[in-house]
Write a protein that holds these residues in place. Structure first.
Motif, PDB file in Angstrom:
ATOM      1  N   VAL A 125      14.461  55.527  13.310  1.00  0.00           N
ATOM      2  CA  VAL A 125      13.975  56.684  14.064  1.00  0.00           C
ATOM      3  C   VAL A 125      14.903  56.823  15.258  1.00  0.00           C
ATOM      4  O   VAL A 125      15.079  55.875  16.023  1.00  0.00           O
ATOM      5  CB  VAL A 125      12.521  56.486  14.559  1.00  0.00           C
ATOM      6  N   ARG A 139       3.968  50.924  19.586  1.00  0.00           N
ATOM      7  CA  ARG A 139       2.913  51.663  18.867  1.00  0.00           C
ATOM      8  C   ARG A 139       2.946  51.339  17.379  1.00  0.00           C
ATOM      9  O   ARG A 139       1.897  51.234  16.741  1.00  0.00           O
ATOM     10  CB  ARG A 139       3.088  53.166  19.101  1.00  0.00           C
ATOM     11  N   LEU A 304       6.960  52.056   9.008  1.00  0.00           N
ATOM     12  CA  LEU A 304       7.141  53.402   9.544  1.00  0.00           C
ATOM     13  C   LEU A 304       6.159  54.372   8.887  1.00  0.00           C
ATOM     14  O   LEU A 304       5.588  55.248   9.551  1.00  0.00           O
ATOM     15  CB  LEU A 304       8.585  53.858   9.321  1.00  0.00           C
ATOM     16  N   LYS A 305       5.948  54.190   7.590  1.00  0.00           N
ATOM     17  CA  LYS A 305       5.025  55.057   6.865  1.00  0.00           C
ATOM     18  C   LYS A 305       3.616  54.899   7.431  1.00  0.00           C
ATOM     19  O   LYS A 305       2.919  55.892   7.679  1.00  0.00           O
ATOM     20  CB  LYS A 305       5.055  54.683   5.372  1.00  0.00           C
ATOM     21  N   CYS A 308       3.425  56.730  10.694  1.00  0.00           N
ATOM     22  CA  CYS A 308       3.477  58.195  10.597  1.00  0.00           C
ATOM     23  C   CYS A 308       2.196  58.779   9.996  1.00  0.00           C
ATOM     24  O   CYS A 308       1.876  59.942  10.233  1.00  0.00           O
ATOM     25  CB  CYS A 308       4.697  58.641   9.793  1.00  0.00           C
ATOM     26  N   GLU A 309       1.479  57.968   9.233  1.00  0.00           N
ATOM     27  CA  GLU A 309       0.200  58.466   8.710  1.00  0.00           C
ATOM     28  C   GLU A 309      -0.841  58.584   9.808  1.00  0.00           C
ATOM     29  O   GLU A 309      -1.793  59.356   9.706  1.00  0.00           O
ATOM     30  CB  GLU A 309      -0.308  57.521   7.602  1.00  0.00           C
ATOM     31  N   GLU A 310      -0.632  57.823  10.852  1.00  0.00           N
ATOM     32  CA  GLU A 310      -1.612  57.775  11.947  1.00  0.00           C
ATOM     33  C   GLU A 310      -1.304  58.825  13.011  1.00  0.00           C
ATOM     34  O   GLU A 310      -2.190  59.478  13.534  1.00  0.00           O
ATOM     35  CB  GLU A 310      -1.544  56.375  12.579  1.00  0.00           C
ATOM     36  N   THR A 311      -0.034  58.978  13.326  1.00  0.00           N
ATOM     37  CA  THR A 311       0.384  59.772  14.484  1.00  0.00           C
ATOM     38  C   THR A 311       1.651  60.548  14.156  1.00  0.00           C
ATOM     39  O   THR A 311       2.590  59.976  13.617  1.00  0.00           O
ATOM     40  CB  THR A 311       0.708  58.834  15.676  1.00  0.00           C
ATOM     41  N   GLY A 312       1.646  61.814  14.497  1.00  0.00           N
ATOM     42  CA  GLY A 312       2.876  62.572  14.342  1.00  0.00           C
ATOM     43  C   GLY A 312       3.901  62.105  15.357  1.00  0.00           C
ATOM     44  O   GLY A 312       3.550  61.811  16.490  1.00  0.00           O
ATOM     45  N   TYR A 313       5.143  61.980  14.944  1.00  0.00           N
ATOM     46  CA  TYR A 313       6.198  61.640  15.901  1.00  0.00           C
ATOM     47  C   TYR A 313       7.394  62.523  15.650  1.00  0.00           C
ATOM     48  O   TYR A 313       7.918  62.577  14.540  1.00  0.00           O
ATOM     49  CB  TYR A 313       6.616  60.164  15.792  1.00  0.00           C
ATOM     50  N   PHE A 314       7.815  63.219  16.679  1.00  0.00           N
ATOM     51  CA  PHE A 314       9.058  63.971  16.571  1.00  0.00           C
ATOM     52  C   PHE A 314       9.761  63.889  17.914  1.00  0.00           C
ATOM     53  O   PHE A 314       9.133  63.924  18.956  1.00  0.00           O
ATOM     54  CB  PHE A 314       8.808  65.436  16.198  1.00  0.00           C
TER      55      PHE A 314
END
Lengths: 442, 442
Positions: A125, A139, A304-305, A308-314
């Motif tokens: 990331v 996190r 990482l998966k 990302c299922e828990e929280t959006g990250y961009f």
């Protein structure tokens, strides 16, 4: 209370109350800075420097005076390296956008970077800073383990976000770390234990301490050369025992490579390689783009998966093509100029030179490190205790001699020696000679 | 549950399961991206685009196809603006270092930037991203007020750190915001109340809600054009009542200018200016360096001092001279090209064009905005309810026609129209014509 717990960030800080003692022009420049940046302004040295340009291992001030850089680890392949500058300039003129479009510059860099990590660390990331990287790593560790607690060393600095400040004891001025944080001493042999055993015993205590508070261990996070603690590198492999304990407790190992990464330790690209361990999460920052603001988190795809299922990250700027071009240029320069080998060779020579000085000067209590990351402890010869005053005096004396250096460690009595990797043996001689002159003149 | 609460970050996201339906070369490129970035990879459109270069309001893909950019608000003065590119290239070759040395490029930029804020906002902290800026702003607000609570709008997005994610309801996939967060609806007239009264009533409820949980109000934080909520700009001044309530409760007003700032709203440099208010803290990011990663926090000197006495804060890349050069070039381009006036004039023309379309197409429920930040709601003509499917379909149709646009709002049914500020009336005609063609073809 040690300096570290109070204000390690302020070590060697210009004291705003001293502005009256400066030459008028410089006093004006300092006042100008303080008017805009206010209380957040931190300037180095009793007499701050107005820098204008830099090249290789040298910076030049507004009067054209040259300074040998023995401290700044961001411009790691050399200040204003032409290859990195060219890459930034070219890509900035072509495309600078987020990662929601495909872009081959970005993908080529990600692949090259990831090829330099051991399995199963195969996802990245891209962020903008080491702080963002450690914030995200924490996190991920919490979501993967379901636990909240972190173990950190007592003078650690991992970054500046709200969450990361909690695991940076050196940033907390008025209070102790939060309950989810357990603090351990810097790795050192003690009580009949060797370094590995001593550090593992501390980590074991920390796990128990968290458990007693009803908190599980999400991760042990370590700068793999313990930069802010005062540089602890040896023996290679000493992290293995502690890492095994953390894993047994269900926690992860986060290797903070923001300072040791990208070849500085001379034992591979990453500090963790010297220890023969594979972290669960690796974080990067400072030298990644040789000054272009960029960072990254490398971890396992399954971790990482789950995150990302828990929280959006961009991350808007993270992984932009200009950062990718800068980062890729850094990797190529490291390869083509053989900077990892150079870091080891010049670093070895550097430590030997300083050890020779130690034999002559009782104020030098220890010389430690790996590659071009070296800690030199100042002690009071009479007592053997850390001596912050000598360190501060030496730093300001060297600044007057045109040499830039800073301090670290729990007591601020350790010179933190981490020049650009293009540093030469001749540069080492300049530094060692100037340091010897300082100590002789005391 | 609205889309906003589930996955607003994923609106218009390429579905990884669809990779088989893509042309083979593109499928390969998508697979390549996913192999490196894993679950964190987010690509736009049903058919992602491999972008290669950009200029002004246009981007070009790997086949040389041109796309009109009606969406990307980071390259705000135009993609790859030569003046900004030149500033970055020049300064990157000269000096790129932290703010612990003085540097006139940095000080000149800080002064120019601060001259564009009303008193008493006279100190700046330079960061690298809007996320870092909002993270720091929240911590300042907590230390200044001694309170912990934040009030945010229900589809807000303020950034990606651990703390800022808590006040970004649009990022939370599986859980509600933390107890220290009170969520209010986007500002709208309702129940016989006008917009100002309605928003103030919501904020008053939120203060009481926090109080009932034993939590004081540290701040109301708002994107001053409510970008992620679907763009709510009018009437100018509607924020005044809510701001007064928060101040009366001992809280601060944080204006998140990451999206509306730097001239986009056409009513001055900052979104808060349209409301005739002076925030306590202003945060900046995205367009600040036209793509160079930089952000900032502007606040009162006494607030910053109080924060710095509590916690050390230093940002390695924040305020580096390359960022300062880029940021200063952006300010100069905004001035010299009259981009704030242009944003207002072209934005007015844009809204009128879209309002004319609305008269012909029942699927368009509303057109709102200020300057070149416009929200266009799609509704189901039969029910008047928000229609996410039409928005998604239009976005992908326009992508096929060479036009880049995205969605926002609680239901993901609002087109988020925010082109570079160099957008022309001819560009507006292209967009409006293509949108009309889409709607006619439905």
């Amino acid at each position: 209370m040690s300096i570290a717990q109070k204000e390690i960030l302020d070590l060697n800080r210009f004291d705003a109350a001293s502005v009256q003692g400066l030459p008028p022009a410089l006093a004006g420049q300092v006042a100008r800075r303080q008017a805009s940046f206010g209380a957040s302004s931190v300037l180095f040295f009793e007499q701050p420097i107005d820098m204008v340009r830099a090249e290789g291992a040298y910076l030049y001030d507004d009067a054209g005076r040259r300074y040998l850089d023995v401290y700044n680890n961001v411009p790691s392949v050399g200040h204003c390296h032409p290859r990195v500058v060219e890459a930034i300039a070219r890509q900035a003129g072509q495309l600078n956008i987020h990662t929601r479009y495909l872009n081959q510059v970005v993908d080529a860099y990600a692949e090259d970077l990831l090829s330099r990590f051991p399995a199963p660390l195969s996802n990245v990331v891209m962020t903008c800073t080491g702080s963002e990287s450690n914030d995200l790593a924490m996190r991920i560790a919490r979501i993967v383990t379901g636990a909240e607690g972190f173990i950190v060393t007592e003078a650690a600095y991992h970054g500046n976000t709200a969450l990361v400040t909690e695991i940076s004891p050196s940033s907390l001025r008025k209070r102790k770390p939060a309950p989810f944080v357990a603090v351990v001493p810097a790795p050192q042999a003690r009580d009949g234990l060797d370094v590995a055993e001593g550090f593992a015993a501390s980590v074991e205590n920390a796990i128990a301490e968290l458990q007693a508070r009803g908190i599980g261990t999400a991760a042990l996070i370590v700068d793999t050369i313990f930069s802010s603690d005062g540089v602890f590198a040896d023996p290679p492999g000493f992290l293995q025992m502690a890492a095994a304990l953390v894993h047994r407790a269900g926690g992860l190992l986060i290797a903070d490579e923001v300072q040791p990464g990208f070849g500085r330790t001379g034992g591979g690209l990453w500090g963790f390689e010297r220890h023969g361990i594979t972290p669960d999460i690796v974080t990067m920052g400072k030298p990644m783009g040789n000054g272009f603001p960029m960072g990254g988190v490398v971890t396992r795809p399954d971790f990482l998966k789950q995150f990302c299922e828990e929280t959006g990250y961009f991350n808007t700027f993270g992984g932009n093509p200009v950062a990718a071009a800068a980062g890729h240029a850094v990797l190529k320069v490291l390869d083509e100029e053989g900077l990892i080998d150079r870091s080891r060779a010049v670093g070895d020579y550097f430590r030997r030179s300083l050890q020779a000085l130690m034999a002559e000067h009782a104020e030098i209590g220890a010389v430690r490190g790996a590659g071009l990351f070296i800690g030199l402890d100042f002690i009071a010869p009479a007592t053997g205790h850390p001596d912050t005053a000598i360190a501060t005096w030496v730093i300001n004396q060297l600044r007057q001699k045109g040499i830039l250096i800073g301090a670290a460690g729990k007591y601020g009595a350790t010179l933190k020696i981490r020049p650009p990797l293009c540093f030469s043996k001749a540069d080492v001689d300049v530094f060692a000679g100037a340091l010897a002159d300082c100590l002789k003149a005391r």
